[in-house]
Design an enzyme around this catalytic site. Structure first.
Site, PDB file in Angstrom:
ATOM      1  N   LYS A  87       7.480  -6.318   0.600  1.00  0.00           N
ATOM      2  CA  LYS A  87       7.635  -7.420   1.553  1.00  0.00           C
ATOM      3  C   LYS A  87       7.490  -8.800   0.905  1.00  0.00           C
ATOM      4  O   LYS A  87       8.209  -9.734   1.252  1.00  0.00           O
ATOM      5  CB  LYS A  87       6.624  -7.286   2.687  1.00  0.00           C
ATOM      6  CG  LYS A  87       6.911  -6.108   3.606  1.00  0.00           C
ATOM      7  CD  LYS A  87       5.953  -6.125   4.775  1.00  0.00           C
ATOM      8  CE  LYS A  87       6.113  -4.916   5.647  1.00  0.00           C
ATOM      9  NZ  LYS A  87       5.356  -5.020   6.890  1.00  0.00           N
ATOM     10  N   ASN A 108      10.281  -8.995   6.047  1.00  0.00           N
ATOM     11  CA  ASN A 108      10.410  -7.559   6.383  1.00  0.00           C
ATOM     12  C   ASN A 108      11.784  -7.230   6.945  1.00  0.00           C
ATOM     13  O   ASN A 108      12.112  -6.066   7.130  1.00  0.00           O
ATOM     14  CB  ASN A 108       9.307  -7.097   7.353  1.00  0.00           C
ATOM     15  CG  ASN A 108       9.621  -7.464   8.791  1.00  0.00           C
ATOM     16  OD1 ASN A 108      10.200  -8.515   9.054  1.00  0.00           O
ATOM     17  ND2 ASN A 108       9.258  -6.612   9.719  1.00  0.00           N
ATOM     18  N   ASP A 123       6.944  -8.980  11.763  1.00  0.00           N
ATOM     19  CA  ASP A 123       5.650  -8.295  11.961  1.00  0.00           C
ATOM     20  C   ASP A 123       4.722  -9.103  12.878  1.00  0.00           C
ATOM     21  O   ASP A 123       4.179  -8.564  13.849  1.00  0.00           O
ATOM     22  CB  ASP A 123       4.942  -8.084  10.611  1.00  0.00           C
ATOM     23  CG  ASP A 123       5.613  -7.007   9.772  1.00  0.00           C
ATOM     24  OD1 ASP A 123       6.110  -6.024  10.350  1.00  0.00           O
ATOM     25  OD2 ASP A 123       5.638  -7.153   8.538  1.00  0.00           O
ATOM     26  N   THR A 252      -4.331  -1.396  14.660  1.00  0.00           N
ATOM     27  CA  THR A 252      -2.929  -1.432  14.176  1.00  0.00           C
ATOM     28  C   THR A 252      -2.429  -0.066  13.715  1.00  0.00           C
ATOM     29  O   THR A 252      -1.239   0.093  13.456  1.00  0.00           O
ATOM     30  CB  THR A 252      -2.740  -2.439  13.023  1.00  0.00           C
ATOM     31  OG1 THR A 252      -3.526  -2.001  11.910  1.00  0.00           O
ATOM     32  CG2 THR A 252      -3.096  -3.839  13.413  1.00  0.00           C
ATOM     33  N   TYR A 254      -0.751   3.241  13.790  1.00  0.00           N
ATOM     34  CA  TYR A 254       0.224   3.713  14.782  1.00  0.00           C
ATOM     35  C   TYR A 254       0.226   5.229  14.854  1.00  0.00           C
ATOM     36  O   TYR A 254       0.403   5.912  13.871  1.00  0.00           O
ATOM     37  CB  TYR A 254       1.630   3.161  14.546  1.00  0.00           C
ATOM     38  CG  TYR A 254       2.122   3.123  13.145  1.00  0.00           C
ATOM     39  CD1 TYR A 254       1.975   1.984  12.376  1.00  0.00           C
ATOM     40  CD2 TYR A 254       2.776   4.211  12.588  1.00  0.00           C
ATOM     41  CE1 TYR A 254       2.437   1.929  11.089  1.00  0.00           C
ATOM     42  CE2 TYR A 254       3.251   4.169  11.291  1.00  0.00           C
ATOM     43  CZ  TYR A 254       3.073   3.015  10.551  1.00  0.00           C
ATOM     44  OH  TYR A 254       3.532   2.962   9.275  1.00  0.00           O
ATOM     45  N   GLY A 275      -1.421   0.766  17.364  1.00  0.00           N
ATOM     46  CA  GLY A 275      -0.384  -0.047  16.716  1.00  0.00           C
ATOM     47  C   GLY A 275       1.047   0.380  16.963  1.00  0.00           C
ATOM     48  O   GLY A 275       1.967  -0.241  16.423  1.00  0.00           O
TER      49      GLY A 275
HETATM   50  P1  NAP Z   1      -3.916  -2.277   2.530  1.00  0.00           P
HETATM   51  O1  NAP Z   1      -3.153  -3.455   2.035  1.00  0.00           O
HETATM   52  O2  NAP Z   1      -4.178  -1.140   1.600  1.00  0.00           O
HETATM   53  O3  NAP Z   1      -5.337  -2.825   3.081  1.00  0.00           O
HETATM   54  C1  NAP Z   1      -6.352  -1.943   3.464  1.00  0.00           C
HETATM   55  C2  NAP Z   1      -7.485  -2.719   4.117  1.00  0.00           C
HETATM   56  O4  NAP Z   1      -8.426  -1.757   4.601  1.00  0.00           O
HETATM   57  C3  NAP Z   1      -8.258  -3.641   3.170  1.00  0.00           C
HETATM   58  O5  NAP Z   1      -8.675  -4.773   3.871  1.00  0.00           O
HETATM   59  C4  NAP Z   1      -9.455  -2.765   2.759  1.00  0.00           C
HETATM   60  O6  NAP Z   1     -10.607  -3.517   2.383  1.00  0.00           O
HETATM   61  C5  NAP Z   1      -9.727  -2.053   4.052  1.00  0.00           C
HETATM   62  N1  NAP Z   1     -10.452  -0.802   3.855  1.00  0.00           N
HETATM   63  C6  NAP Z   1      -9.997   0.327   3.239  1.00  0.00           C
HETATM   64  N2  NAP Z   1     -10.938   1.288   3.276  1.00  0.00           N
HETATM   65  C7  NAP Z   1     -12.017   0.749   3.919  1.00  0.00           C
HETATM   66  C8  NAP Z   1     -13.313   1.256   4.270  1.00  0.00           C
HETATM   67  N3  NAP Z   1     -13.685   2.514   3.982  1.00  0.00           N
HETATM   68  N4  NAP Z   1     -14.141   0.440   4.939  1.00  0.00           N
HETATM   69  C9  NAP Z   1     -13.774  -0.810   5.254  1.00  0.00           C
HETATM   70  N5  NAP Z   1     -12.574  -1.350   4.950  1.00  0.00           N
HETATM   71  C10 NAP Z   1     -11.707  -0.576   4.286  1.00  0.00           C
HETATM   72  O7  NAP Z   1      -3.202  -1.634   3.800  1.00  0.00           O
HETATM   73  P2  NAP Z   1      -2.206  -2.337   4.865  1.00  0.00           P
HETATM   74  O8  NAP Z   1      -0.810  -2.122   4.440  1.00  0.00           O
HETATM   75  O9  NAP Z   1      -2.679  -3.717   5.138  1.00  0.00           O
HETATM   76  O10 NAP Z   1      -2.434  -1.390   6.142  1.00  0.00           O
HETATM   77  C11 NAP Z   1      -3.659  -1.440   6.831  1.00  0.00           C
HETATM   78  C12 NAP Z   1      -3.510  -0.805   8.207  1.00  0.00           C
HETATM   79  O11 NAP Z   1      -2.547  -1.513   8.995  1.00  0.00           O
HETATM   80  C13 NAP Z   1      -3.037   0.647   8.156  1.00  0.00           C
HETATM   81  O12 NAP Z   1      -3.818   1.394   9.040  1.00  0.00           O
HETATM   82  C14 NAP Z   1      -1.597   0.590   8.657  1.00  0.00           C
HETATM   83  O13 NAP Z   1      -1.245   1.769   9.374  1.00  0.00           O
HETATM   84  C15 NAP Z   1      -1.657  -0.588   9.611  1.00  0.00           C
HETATM   85  N6  NAP Z   1      -0.330  -1.245   9.820  1.00  0.00           N
HETATM   86  C16 NAP Z   1       0.233  -1.148  11.051  1.00  0.00           C
HETATM   87  C17 NAP Z   1       1.463  -1.735  11.302  1.00  0.00           C
HETATM   88  C18 NAP Z   1       2.083  -1.619  12.665  1.00  0.00           C
HETATM   89  O14 NAP Z   1       3.247  -2.023  12.847  1.00  0.00           O
HETATM   90  N7  NAP Z   1       1.387  -1.107  13.641  1.00  0.00           N
HETATM   91  C19 NAP Z   1       2.133  -2.435  10.293  1.00  0.00           C
HETATM   92  C20 NAP Z   1       1.511  -2.517   9.031  1.00  0.00           C
HETATM   93  C21 NAP Z   1       0.280  -1.911   8.799  1.00  0.00           C
HETATM   94  P3  NAP Z   1     -10.848  -3.970   0.842  1.00  0.00           P
HETATM   95  O15 NAP Z   1     -10.070  -5.239   0.669  1.00  0.00           O
HETATM   96  O16 NAP Z   1     -12.310  -4.155   0.757  1.00  0.00           O
HETATM   97  O17 NAP Z   1     -10.322  -2.854  -0.024  1.00  0.00           O
END
Ligand code: NAP
Length: 308
Positions: A87, A108, A123, A252, A254, A275
């Site tokens: 992205k 996106n 998004d 978020t 889904y 989500g």
């Molecule tokens: P990402 O870039 O890998 O970020 C993961 C985030 O989760 C970071 O802030 C990380 O914190 C935190 N995290 C991971 N494990 C953790 C734990 N055990 N305790 C506390 N915090 C933790 O992932 P992303 O792409 O942003 O996706 C994140 C979520 O958004 C996913 O669940 C995804 O399904 C959802 N999402 C939904 C949509 C939608 O359209 N509904 C679109 C995009 C994403 P640190 O920085 O400390 O590692």
């Protein structure tokens, strides 16, 4: 249609997809991409609207992204979506980027216009529509807490809160430094005359129960952007004991089911949603950009529910 296609196939798209009718003229680029629910959602919309095109998955590695995007006009594509990890990189590969995507720093949705590629971001606006549909509220009126303000989704959503100039934004992340960096970036968007009660309009705070409990008293909407809860064995990122009935909780993640965080919200008497609606509305907005017509939400939602 195959589950996923590759750059090698995109180079020779006519031959690789010769048997496909209607032709494949839209795709999601990702790495990995096999999990993407976008093809069934968009194919349901294309079919409902009797548009003679289909949408597929393209597995594109980061070093292949520039070539893959450049091939889109030559291979007769209408457009594409970019997902993880493309992205941010896609932004600099566009011929033009609309103002909103430029501010968020992430593309996106790609539109092919002649030989040119135009970048958009759906998004954040998708989340705004999802919140309206789920809770009947506008992001700009709310005091928001973003959990997971260190990841890609957390960043995009926090940016959207800044652009909407929401009343208050609290950034929480396991690794606090990342939330602090994001807060520094967002600070100019939160300078201004709108002040809602005591306290700073923009804060980054450590993930500590006593701190979160205090912050939640001055929060309307919690948005979980962590990946905690993606596996069914995961705990809720917030315990029900610190949630309060006045809160709206948007997870978020889904899925067709209620997530652990939503169950915790139920216990606390708070409203919640997952989500799926954000995924649906960002897809609907992409569809509207490509075809300049309203997206058939009911068919898209049904296709997503059948997938998750
Ligand atoms: P990402 O870039 O890998 O970020 C993961 C985030 O989760 C970071 O802030 C990380 O914190 C935190 N995290 C991971 N494990 C953790 C734990 N055990 N305790 C506390 N915090 C933790 O992932 P992303 O792409 O942003 O996706 C994140 C979520 O958004 C996913 O669940 C995804 O399904 C959802 N999402 C939904 C949509 C939608 O359209 N509904 C679109 C995009 C994403 P640190 O920085 O400390 O590692």
């Amino acid at each position: 249609m195959k589950e996923t296609y590759t750059l090698a196939e995109l180079r020779d798209w006519g031959a690789a997809t010769a048997e496909e009718q209607p032709p494949l003229r839209l795709a999601v680029f990702g790495d990995p991409v096999a999990h993407s629910a976008s093809p069934p959602m968009h194919n349901a919309a294309l079919e409902k609207c009797a548009i003679a095109a289909r949408y597929c998955r393209l597995h594109v590695h980061p070093e292949e992204l520039a070539e893959a995007l450049r091939l889109l006009p030559k291979q007769g594509f209408i457009g594409a979506n970019c997902t993880i990890p493309h992205k941010a990189a896609a932004l600099s590969l566009m011929d033009r980027v609309d103002d909103h995507a430029l501010r968020i720093g992430v593309v996106n949705t790609v539109v092919v216009e002649g030989e040119r590629l135009i970048g958009f971001n759906t998004d954040g606006p998708g989340l705004v529509r999802a919140l309206r549909a789920e809770f009947g509220v506008d992001l700009r009126d709310l005091r928001v807490m973003v959990l997971g303000a260190g990841g890609g989704a957390g960043r995009a959503i926090a940016m959207q809160c800044g652009i909407e100039k929401c009343e208050r934004l609290v950034l929480v992340n396991r690794t606090l430094d990342k939330a602090r960096e994001l807060a520094a970036e967002l600070a100019p968007l939160f300078r201004g005359p709108r002040v809602f009660g005591p306290g700073e309009r923009l804060e980054s705070v450590p993930w500590e129960e006593s701190v979160l409990r205090r912050q939640l008293e001055h929060t309307d909407l919690v948005i979980n952007c962590t990946s905690v809860g993606m596996k069914s064995s995961d705990p809720s990122p917030l315990a029900s004991a610190i949630l309060q009935p006045h809160l709206m909780i948007y997870d978020t993640i889904y899925t067709a089911r209620r997530t652990r965080l939503m169950l915790a919200a139920d216990e606390a008497g708070a409203r919640s949603a997952n989500g799926l609606s954000m995924l649906l509305h960002q897809g609907a907005l992409s569809f509207e950009i490509w075809f300049n017509r309203e997206a058939p939400l009911a068919e898209m939602r049904a296709a997503l529910l059948a997938q998750t």
